[in-house]
Motif scaffolding. Structure first.
Motif, mmCIF file in Angstrom:
data_model
loop_
_atom_site.group_PDB
_atom_site.id
_atom_site.type_symbol
_atom_site.label_atom_id
_atom_site.label_comp_id
_atom_site.label_asym_id
_atom_site.label_seq_id
_atom_site.Cartn_x
_atom_site.Cartn_y
_atom_site.Cartn_z
ATOM 1 N N THR A 30 -2.159 -13.692 0.689
ATOM 2 C CA THR A 30 -1.611 -13.638 2.095
ATOM 3 C C THR A 30 -1.459 -12.290 2.248
ATOM 4 O O THR A 30 -0.399 -11.664 1.692
ATOM 5 N N SER A 84 0.938 -1.321 -0.041
ATOM 6 C CA SER A 84 -0.010 0.050 -0.012
ATOM 7 C C SER A 84 0.770 1.281 0.141
ATOM 8 O O SER A 84 1.903 1.261 0.793
ATOM 9 N N ALA A 85 0.377 2.288 -0.728
ATOM 10 C CA ALA A 85 1.098 3.464 -0.911
ATOM 11 C C ALA A 85 0.409 4.428 -1.561
ATOM 12 O O ALA A 85 -0.733 4.024 -2.043
ATOM 13 N N ASP A 94 11.363 -16.371 1.802
ATOM 14 C CA ASP A 94 12.443 -15.955 3.038
ATOM 15 C C ASP A 94 13.035 -14.880 2.458
ATOM 16 O O ASP A 94 13.275 -13.696 3.274
ATOM 17 N N ALA A 146 7.863 -2.618 7.889
ATOM 18 C CA ALA A 146 6.715 -3.028 7.116
ATOM 19 C C ALA A 146 5.643 -2.183 6.668
ATOM 20 O O ALA A 146 5.742 -1.076 7.331
ATOM 21 N N PRO A 147 5.488 -2.290 5.310
ATOM 22 C CA PRO A 147 4.473 -1.246 4.713
ATOM 23 C C PRO A 147 3.047 -1.553 5.424
ATOM 24 O O PRO A 147 3.062 -2.585 6.241
ATOM 25 N N ARG A 148 2.034 -0.511 5.388
ATOM 26 C CA ARG A 148 0.966 -0.529 6.056
ATOM 27 C C ARG A 148 0.265 -2.012 5.483
ATOM 28 O O ARG A 148 -0.215 -2.891 6.476
ATOM 29 N N ASN A 149 0.207 -2.218 4.364
ATOM 30 C CA ASN A 149 -0.400 -3.472 4.001
ATOM 31 C C ASN A 149 0.235 -4.073 2.748
ATOM 32 O O ASN A 149 0.645 -3.357 1.849
ATOM 33 N N ALA A 150 0.677 -5.315 3.107
ATOM 34 C CA ALA A 150 1.474 -6.008 1.954
ATOM 35 C C ALA A 150 0.749 -7.175 1.633
ATOM 36 O O ALA A 150 0.259 -7.837 2.581
ATOM 37 N N VAL A 151 0.367 -7.144 0.272
ATOM 38 C CA VAL A 151 -0.572 -8.411 -0.286
ATOM 39 C C VAL A 151 0.223 -9.076 -1.011
ATOM 40 O O VAL A 151 0.577 -8.893 -2.135
ATOM 41 N N MET A 152 0.441 -10.410 -0.559
ATOM 42 C CA MET A 152 1.054 -11.449 -1.503
ATOM 43 C C MET A 152 0.120 -12.067 -2.415
ATOM 44 O O MET A 152 -0.855 -12.762 -1.852
ATOM 45 N N ASP A 198 -1.770 7.610 1.687
ATOM 46 C CA ASP A 198 -1.917 6.476 1.165
ATOM 47 C C ASP A 198 -3.290 6.040 0.511
ATOM 48 O O ASP A 198 -4.317 6.958 0.588
ATOM 49 N N TYR A 213 11.746 -12.412 0.527
ATOM 50 C CA TYR A 213 10.688 -11.414 0.654
ATOM 51 C C TYR A 213 10.687 -10.945 2.063
ATOM 52 O O TYR A 213 10.633 -9.890 2.382
ATOM 53 N N ALA A 214 10.602 -11.939 2.961
ATOM 54 C CA ALA A 214 10.407 -11.676 4.461
ATOM 55 C C ALA A 214 11.560 -10.939 4.893
ATOM 56 O O ALA A 214 11.442 -10.093 5.812
ATOM 57 N N CYS A 241 -0.229 -3.843 8.950
ATOM 58 C CA CYS A 241 0.553 -3.127 10.045
ATOM 59 C C CYS A 241 0.173 -1.757 10.299
ATOM 60 O O CYS A 241 0.617 -0.673 9.602
ATOM 61 N N PHE A 289 -0.459 -9.057 5.103
ATOM 62 C CA PHE A 289 0.156 -8.451 6.023
ATOM 63 C C PHE A 289 -0.420 -6.809 6.450
ATOM 64 O O PHE A 289 -0.460 -6.038 5.537
ATOM 65 N N ARG A 308 -1.710 5.229 6.176
ATOM 66 C CA ARG A 308 -0.521 6.283 6.423
ATOM 67 C C ARG A 308 -0.764 7.605 5.686
ATOM 68 O O ARG A 308 -1.490 7.554 4.524
ATOM 69 N N ALA A 323 11.008 -7.372 4.610
ATOM 70 C CA ALA A 323 9.727 -6.924 5.167
ATOM 71 C C ALA A 323 9.842 -5.767 6.428
ATOM 72 O O ALA A 323 8.785 -5.342 6.698
ATOM 73 N N ALA A 324 10.961 -5.509 6.923
ATOM 74 C CA ALA A 324 11.103 -4.277 7.912
ATOM 75 C C ALA A 324 11.718 -3.347 7.194
ATOM 76 O O ALA A 324 12.914 -3.322 6.437
ATOM 77 N N GLN A 345 -0.271 3.253 -5.024
ATOM 78 C CA GLN A 345 -0.769 1.705 -4.919
ATOM 79 C C GLN A 345 -2.035 1.336 -3.845
ATOM 80 O O GLN A 345 -2.031 1.239 -3.055
#
Lengths: 219, 468
Positions: free
Chosen positions: B268, A144-145, A173, A182-188, B279, A175-176, B272, B270, B276, A179-180, A148
């Protein structure tokens, strides 16, 4: 005591006076070391790559019919409008597409495509740019951005997603590790939306897109 | 949920041919797909062992990780709430909804939500509750509870679903095949997603080092439930913590293969914190409700290993009992082997003492469990507690007491068996079909007639002959 204090006290009592005896309490440094050790030898707990390099693996994974994905290799951003036009035409869709504010999609407007930024609830087609691709699973990841919108990946019937070849990571892994912070929302996202809720029978296009088309951009 | 009725429910379920058809269709597919996924992943056994070790590590340091998670989630702008039990958790969620002036709430399937009675709490608060997972939508229309943790509407055949949709969907589905019904649900639910004031999801993982929550779905309903509304609420059990995103990925590999046979879920996601600056979309508030409801106590008792559970449903798909009676007969939120261990924790042993006994001990559940929970051992632990807490029926208690008395006295025991054998042999040759005082047992089973002489007699005789 607050609920928080009660719960933490009950956990500590269980760990120090538990039925199986006291577990040795560790310092934060020891806990971090143990957590890191649990990730050692990653090759022992992940699948072998599907191809000789991440890009080949990613393409091989996307070819799995269970995913419900199609993939086009696009020779650079300049060739994107043509690839999008071709996709829409092949599905008998009008040359109209919802776009995010990503500047790399600006060129679509000038190439005979009608683009718009406000996505409709029943949008036929939209295009996003993914931050990453993951070869292990054939996934793309969006963060999310301001440029985006997450809903652009969820509302359309046909979701097109551009991802650059050098953004394809080998494993989950990898990608993990990025991960820091972390974006507000990361969707895989791995393939099209689907459900097996009626008798275990797979149906595409449950709530999200029924069609996902990956545009793999080479340099 | 009065468990005195377990036998009645199981009996009714066994007589329901439609239910059997529905269960067989889905569990059969699930078993085949899981087997294929495991075969295609030779590292599965190592990954399982590692997954179990990760969960054990988290549980041994649960206080540490919960505090870290709280700190990082708060730093990201989320509001963290703690709830000791189901009532407290449901009250927190209701309060957040009323503070937000919520009229419509969308829910992405969460078994914890069911556990804390969220559907009822929202209905009681007069809020329009929209279940967005297709299966949850089906059971909401049928006014039922989930019968499986992955496929909540497993007990419903395609024909059942068609009947529900044709009655409630306006306009109705185009046809009664699965694809047409999915399309119809998509139409009906799409408007609700965009009109909701609050979206409620569960969490498959709470990532301690980022403060993010992770939800996995295949339909995409979680993203659609959590993105458009002003407020996003996550309810999660405290055992869902993982140290990092990397550890979540290690668990994800075994979770998805065990649940649906996929390599990874389609979505999947996440989360957080809230939206923001700048956004393009996302909720203005994010609340996370950390729910104990018996879990902290499990850290210190013989059920600690049950906290490893990642809710994949493989144990029930492979359970011979579940596949005969389905999920509703268990009477709790969670059915099958994992449910038989958890329901006594959540609803009390007195209410659910039959569940740990409704098990053949064939061990299939343990063999397929992706985090190697010793389910048989835990079910036996409940059986032991049932005895220790005096919850076993009197005839069984006296009978076992009598047997125990004799079993401690070998001569008496041998004399007893020597006398019983000829009597038993009067009731049948080969198989005994009826036996006085044992009608309850022989009504559905035949007893093999015993040998003429007991094992001890035959053994003594052979020993004597060998010495000659």
């Amino acid at each position: 005591m607050s609920a928080r204090d009660d719960i933490l006290a009950a956990i500590r009592a269980g760990l120090t006076h538990g039925r199986d005896g006291a577990l040795p309490r560790q310092t934060p440094a020891q806990i971090a070391a143990e957590a890191a050790a649990l990730l050692a030898d990653p090759d022992e707990i992940r699948p072998v790559p599907a191809g000789p390099d991440p890009v080949a693996s990613f393409i091989a994974k996307c070819a799995n019919p269970a995913l419900g994905v199609t993939l086009d290799r696009v020779p650079g951003w300049a060739a994107l409008p043509q690839a999008v036009m071709a996709y829409l035409a092949s599905h008998d869709l009008a040359p109209r597409i919802a776009v995010s504010a990503d500047a790399r999609l600006d060129a679509l407007a000038g190439a005979g495509l009608e683009t718009h930024r406000d996505i409709a609830p029943l949008e036929p087609a939209a295009i996003s740019v993914a931050q990453w691709g993951i070869a292990e699973t054939g996934s793309v990841v969006i963060h999310s951005a301001p440029d985006q919108p997450i809903l652009n990946a969820m509302l359309p019937r046909h979701w097109l997603v551009a991802v650059e070849e050098d953004r394809i990571l080998p494993f989950l892994d990898d990608y993990a590790a990025l991960a820091a912070p972390a974006p507000r929302n990361a969707v895989m996202i791995t393939g099209s939306s689907g459900t097996t809720d009626i008798e275990g029978y797979f149906v595409r296009g449950a709530h999200g897109p029924g069609f996902v088309h990956v545009l793999l951009i080479s340099r | 949920m009065a468990d005195a009725a377990f036998k009645t429910r199981a009996h009714d379920a066994l007589a329901d041919a439609n239910l059997k058809t529905a269960i067989d269709r889905t569990t059969g597919t699930a078993e085949t797909k899981r087997a294929a996924a495991v075969d295609a992943f030779p590292e599965f056994q190592a990954a399982r062992a590692r997954a179990a070790a990760i969960k054990d590590h988290v549980i041994a340091n649960l206080d540490h990780y919960l505090i870290a998670f709280e700190q990082n989630a708060t730093a990201a702008g989320a509001q963290v709430h703690w709830a000791r039990d189901a009532a407290e958790a449901a009250a927190i969620v209701s309060r957040i909804c009323s503070d937000a002036g919520a009229k419509i709430v969308t829910r992405a399937k969460s078994m914890l939500g069911e556990e804390i009675g969220l559907p009822h709490a929202l209905d009681d608060a007069g809020i329009e509750r929209v279940e967005t997972d297709l299966a949850e939508h089906i059971i909401q229309l049928a006014h039922e509870r989930p019968s499986h943790i992955i496929w909540p509407a497993m007990h419903r055949t395609r024909e059942d679903v068609a009947a529900l949709f044709f009655k409630d969907h306006h306009p109705p589905p185009d046809a009664d095949d699965a694809a047409s019904m999915v399309a119809s649900a998509r139409r009906v639910l799409r408007e609700k997603f965009l009109a909701a004031d609050v979206g409620i999801s569960g969490a498959n993982f709470l990532v301690a080092d980022t403060g993010a929550t992770c939800t996995v779905t295949n339909e995409g309903n979680a993203e659609l439930s959590t993105t458009p509304p002003r407020v996003h609420i996550v309810t999660a059990g405290i055992e869902k913590i993982v140290p990092s995103t990397d550890h979540a990925m290690a668990l994800l590999r075994v979770l998805v293969r065990s649940a649906t046979g996929g390599e990874v879920t389609q979505y999947t996601t996440f989360h957080c914190g809230p939206r923001r600056a700048g956004d393009a979309d996302g909720p203005e508030e994010m609340h996370i409700v950390l729910v104990d409801n018996g879990r902290a106590r499990m850290v210190g008792d013989e059920f600690r290993q049950m906290l490893r559970c990642i809710r994949c449903g493989a144990c029930m798909n492979h359970c011979v009992v579940y596949r005969q009676i389905g999920g509703h007969a268990y009477g709790g939120t969670y059915p099958g082997p994992m449910g038989a261990v958890l329901t006594p924790v959540l609803d009390g042993l007195a209410q659910s003492r039959d569940l740990p006994h409704a098990c053949t001990m064939n061990g299939r559940c343990e063999e397929v469990c992706p985090v190697r929970i010793p389910l048989k051992t835990l079910l036996k632990a409940w059986r032991l507690r049932t005895w220790d807490e005096g919850l076993v029926e009197k005839p069984v208690r006296y009978g076992l007491g009598l047997w125990g008395f004799a079993a401690c006295r070998p001569r008496l025991y041998r004399m007893g068996t020597r006398m019983a054998l000829p009597v038993l042999r009067l009731f049948g040759r080969g198989w005994i079909r009826k036996l006085p005082l044992a009608g309850g047992w022989t009504a559905t089973r035949d007893l093999p007639a015993p040998a003429a002489r007991s094992f001890m007699d035959q053994y003594e005789r052979q020993q004597k002959e060998a010495r000659k």
